[in-house]
Design a protein around this motif. Structure first.
Motif, PDB file in Angstrom:
ATOM      1  N   SER A  52     -24.830  34.565 -26.631  1.00 31.99           N
ATOM      2  CA  SER A  52     -25.492  35.480 -27.566  1.00 31.99           C
ATOM      3  C   SER A  52     -25.832  34.720 -28.844  1.00 31.99           C
ATOM      4  O   SER A  52     -25.112  33.812 -29.266  1.00 31.99           O
ATOM      5  N   SER A  53     -26.957  35.099 -29.473  1.00 28.27           N
ATOM      6  CA  SER A  53     -27.400  34.393 -30.679  1.00 28.27           C
ATOM      7  C   SER A  53     -26.372  34.512 -31.799  1.00 28.27           C
ATOM      8  O   SER A  53     -26.171  33.585 -32.580  1.00 28.27           O
ATOM      9  N   VAL A  54     -25.696  35.664 -31.864  1.00 32.56           N
ATOM     10  CA  VAL A  54     -24.701  35.859 -32.925  1.00 32.56           C
ATOM     11  C   VAL A  54     -23.515  34.919 -32.699  1.00 32.56           C
ATOM     12  O   VAL A  54     -23.021  34.273 -33.632  1.00 32.56           O
ATOM     13  N   LYS A  55     -23.074  34.819 -31.446  1.00 31.76           N
ATOM     14  CA  LYS A  55     -21.934  33.960 -31.136  1.00 31.76           C
ATOM     15  C   LYS A  55     -22.300  32.487 -31.401  1.00 31.76           C
ATOM     16  O   LYS A  55     -21.526  31.754 -32.023  1.00 31.76           O
ATOM     17  N   LEU A  56     -23.491  32.080 -30.960  1.00 28.79           N
ATOM     18  CA  LEU A  56     -23.896  30.691 -31.160  1.00 28.79           C
ATOM     19  C   LEU A  56     -24.000  30.375 -32.656  1.00 28.79           C
ATOM     20  O   LEU A  56     -23.529  29.333 -33.118  1.00 28.79           O
ATOM     21  N   LEU A  87     -31.880  26.152 -36.838  1.00 30.32           N
ATOM     22  CA  LEU A  87     -31.582  27.188 -35.832  1.00 30.32           C
ATOM     23  C   LEU A  87     -30.872  28.370 -36.494  1.00 30.32           C
ATOM     24  O   LEU A  87     -31.195  29.532 -36.228  1.00 30.32           O
ATOM     25  N   LEU A  88     -29.926  28.071 -37.371  1.00 34.67           N
ATOM     26  CA  LEU A  88     -29.212  29.141 -38.071  1.00 34.67           C
ATOM     27  C   LEU A  88     -30.176  30.007 -38.874  1.00 34.67           C
ATOM     28  O   LEU A  88     -30.119  31.229 -38.836  1.00 34.67           O
ATOM     29  N   LYS A  89     -31.084  29.331 -39.630  1.00 28.08           N
ATOM     30  CA  LYS A  89     -32.050  30.084 -40.441  1.00 28.08           C
ATOM     31  C   LYS A  89     -32.921  30.955 -39.547  1.00 28.08           C
ATOM     32  O   LYS A  89     -33.205  32.102 -39.858  1.00 28.08           O
ATOM     33  N   LEU A  90     -33.348  30.373 -38.424  1.00 31.82           N
ATOM     34  CA  LEU A  90     -34.259  31.077 -37.527  1.00 31.82           C
ATOM     35  C   LEU A  90     -33.635  32.365 -36.996  1.00 31.82           C
ATOM     36  O   LEU A  90     -34.292  33.401 -36.899  1.00 31.82           O
ATOM     37  N   PHE A  91     -32.328  32.308 -36.668  1.00 33.23           N
ATOM     38  CA  PHE A  91     -31.705  33.482 -36.071  1.00 33.23           C
ATOM     39  C   PHE A  91     -31.019  34.386 -37.092  1.00 33.23           C
ATOM     40  O   PHE A  91     -30.529  35.452 -36.747  1.00 33.23           O
ATOM     41  N   GLU A 113     -32.794  40.068 -34.568  1.00 34.51           N
ATOM     42  CA  GLU A 113     -31.803  40.898 -33.895  1.00 34.51           C
ATOM     43  C   GLU A 113     -31.030  40.037 -32.897  1.00 34.51           C
ATOM     44  O   GLU A 113     -31.524  39.027 -32.430  1.00 34.51           O
ATOM     45  N   GLU A 114     -29.817  40.488 -32.565  1.00 33.92           N
ATOM     46  CA  GLU A 114     -29.011  39.737 -31.592  1.00 33.92           C
ATOM     47  C   GLU A 114     -29.764  39.626 -30.265  1.00 33.92           C
ATOM     48  O   GLU A 114     -30.375  40.587 -29.811  1.00 33.92           O
ATOM     49  N   SER A 115     -29.786  38.437 -29.679  1.00 36.91           N
ATOM     50  CA  SER A 115     -30.457  38.269 -28.394  1.00 36.91           C
ATOM     51  C   SER A 115     -29.716  37.203 -27.587  1.00 36.91           C
ATOM     52  O   SER A 115     -28.864  36.490 -28.114  1.00 36.91           O
ATOM     53  N   GLU A 116     -30.041  37.105 -26.310  1.00 35.26           N
ATOM     54  CA  GLU A 116     -29.418  36.092 -25.467  1.00 35.26           C
ATOM     55  C   GLU A 116     -30.175  34.773 -25.615  1.00 35.26           C
ATOM     56  O   GLU A 116     -31.403  34.735 -25.486  1.00 35.26           O
TER      57      GLU A 116
END
Lengths: 375, 375
Positions: free
Chosen positions: B136-140, B207-211, B215-218
């Motif tokens: 998940s984007s949040v976990k990463l 990558l951090l800025k981008l996400f 919204e949370e995504s896979e």
């Protein structure tokens, strides 16, 4: 010297006087805040070569929870004091010994910083409360915002780097010009004196910052030798004045206009803002305005990047119905930003004559922008 | 090429791919965004020498209100496109002619900018969707935040400027070290492959800025030659990998501790932050920690400015009850900021051995900070 004070209150007071302090000063003592504990109040003073800001916290002030244990004074580097107080969690207890060592105690945290003897701090001009004018801080901030942006950014003519303030027979006027544009505003005030002062634009910008986060209060303005003093119950800013003779600006304002148009102020500002994107390669940010067939065309060209054009409707037009003029887009934006009203009047006297920009309902605020050559 | 799209949606997409674009590039074409209009989607591509970001807007996306009138592609300078779209009020209609002139129409406003032929844009690596891991984007983002700050800021050992990611048997680990400190984290993921990659810290920060605003995504992570690809349904970031052999870091972590203390993480962070004020004149921001009589004393000294000390209670202590160690205050702050929990464990093996910093309830996240000499 020893006192106790509520953290947030002290923090805010330090922030206020710090704005007068420049880290780059040839006099190290001026990087400091002077703290003076008297029987019934604590005074904080910050200063640079142009302005002095002084904040008085009365022992009777309930918000401050100030307790003066022992009177005295010391100078502490503003930067460190600011950082330390901001990072301390609880209320502040400050003790200063004979060697000017400052001990700051907050909860379980003890900080020591080296202070300077207060005697080394330069003697500041002393003012007696004299007559002058009285004006609300909100009104004064408004007047400054509507003029100060037009002061000259370079030092070739020092008087133009200031705002010209005139007090005469219950009238207060402010003028600022860099010789390419002018902002002029006049208002009625209660005044018991008269005078004419050139106040550095930089001092007035500090004044704006100082009152931006304050509740509305009455400001007394009075002069003292080569200073102008702005004073409320708890805070005082005093600014050096610029010496010299300010040019007579009222003569610059054209009496008759060939064309007057009325426009939506916000929409025009946005249009000019867009046009400025392509005006950057011109020395004067040339934006072309064309009045034709009852509309206003705004355009700009950059050979390297591209061009843009847009049409805005005229809400009203009087006089000649065709005109084309090149103006500095940034000056136009500054002028429009200073107008708080929905509608704006632009008066033209010809392609090579200055444009007058006015809010529709306020005759006392006038701006002038000179045209630029478009080649 | 011609398409119509909703302003806010286009604006956001431009912002996303722009983060890959650097204004300072030796290749002018890379200051541009490549726009590719296909039958059923619009693709935006931004790139620098380290990363490529690609955003796909499907014609079927209801939010975008995208209408592809004519397929084709063009490259437009990112800076101007960003500024123009931001300042246009209405929805966007873009037309590109054979000479790569881009016409942008919005309400009554017409803007022309000079584009570049898409053929001049460098060919980007092509990826086939391959197996990899899914997370998940949040976990990463959490994992990256907890490690990336520890990468080396200088280029003497290039491998240390990256985060070492290892995928093995449904385990995913990340390690970062600058040889004075280490952040190591391990987690379980669904993986169909294995591998070991050194990803530049700068790419992961992008990558951090981008996400951060998504919204949370896979996210699917897979490698392709010398690239690692992070891909969701609508956006893809692909990063160059650093070549070389990453040092084995697990061997650095001491197995046994002489003293373990438990502290309030936020309170400790604030204490270290205060101590850092006086630690600036030391090369390593020396902050002294002393364990004595069941408390932790934090102190720092600057001969020029002053000194500070504070006492914090230990919530728990096991092992030897006296210890004194000098640490880099900034490293300690970074370590504590990365810990999201209320309580933190510090394990000491002696004054000259690295400290282990761990959240109380998460065995899989370990940080190491080496002591500094205090003279």
């Amino acid at each position: 010297m020893e006192f106790k004070i509520k953290n947030e209150y002290f923090n805010k007071a330090i922030g206020e006087v710090s704005s007068a302090i420049s880290a780059k000063t040839p006099f190290p003592i001026l990087t400091g805040i002077k703290l003076t504990a008297c029987e019934d109040h604590l005074r904080l003073t910050g200063s640079n070569s142009d302005i002095v800001i002084e904040k008085v916290i009365p022992a009777a002030d309930e918000g401050a929870v100030l307790e003066i244990v022992k009177t005295g004074s010391v100078v502490v580097t503003s930067r460190y004091l600011t950082e330390i107080i901001k990072k301390l969690p609880g209320d502040i207890h400050i003790k200063v010994n004979e060697k000017h060592n400052v001990t700051i105690i907050s909860d379980e945290i003890i900080t020591y910083i080296n202070g300077f003897p207060a005697e080394q701090y330069p003697k500041l001009p002393e003012f007696e409360n004299s007559h002058g004018i009285q004006i609300s801080s909100v009104k004064l901030s408004g007047i400054i915002k509507q003029t100060v942006f037009a002061v000259s950014k370079n030092d070739t003519r020092p008087v133009l780097s200031g705002v010209h303030m005139i007090v005469k027979e219950n009238h207060f006027s402010c003028a600022a010009t860099d010789s390419h544009r002018l902002a002029f505003l006049e208002t009625r005030v209660a005044s018991e004196s008269q005078g004419s002062f050139i106040v550095p634009g930089s001092s007035l910008k500090e004044l704006l910052k100082l009152f931006a986060h304050q509740e509305e209060s009455e400001i007394q303005i009075f002069s003292s030798e080569s200073y102008l003093v702005f004073k409320t119950k708890s805070i005082m800013l005093c600014s050096r004045l610029i010496e010299g003779k300010y040019p007579d600006v009222t003569g610059l304002i054209p009496n008759e206009a060939k064309t007057v148009i009325k426009l939506d102020a916000k929409k025009l500002l946005k249009g000019i803002d867009r046009a400025c994107l392509f005006a950057l390669e011109w020395k004067n940010n040339n934006v072309l305005l064309e009045i034709k067939e009852g509309t206003l065309k705004i355009s700009s060209v950059s050979s390297a990047i591209g061009k843009m054009e847009e049409i805005q409707p005229l809400l009203e037009i009087t006089g000649e119905r065709e005109l084309s003029i090149s103006l500095d887009g940034n000056f136009l934006m500054d002028a429009l930003k200073a107008i708080q009203e929905e509608h704006v009047l632009l008066s033209f006297s010809g392609s090579m004559k200055p444009v007058i920009i006015k809010p529709v309902s306020d005759e006392s605020y006038i701006q002038l922008v000179s045209p630029v050559r478009s080649y």
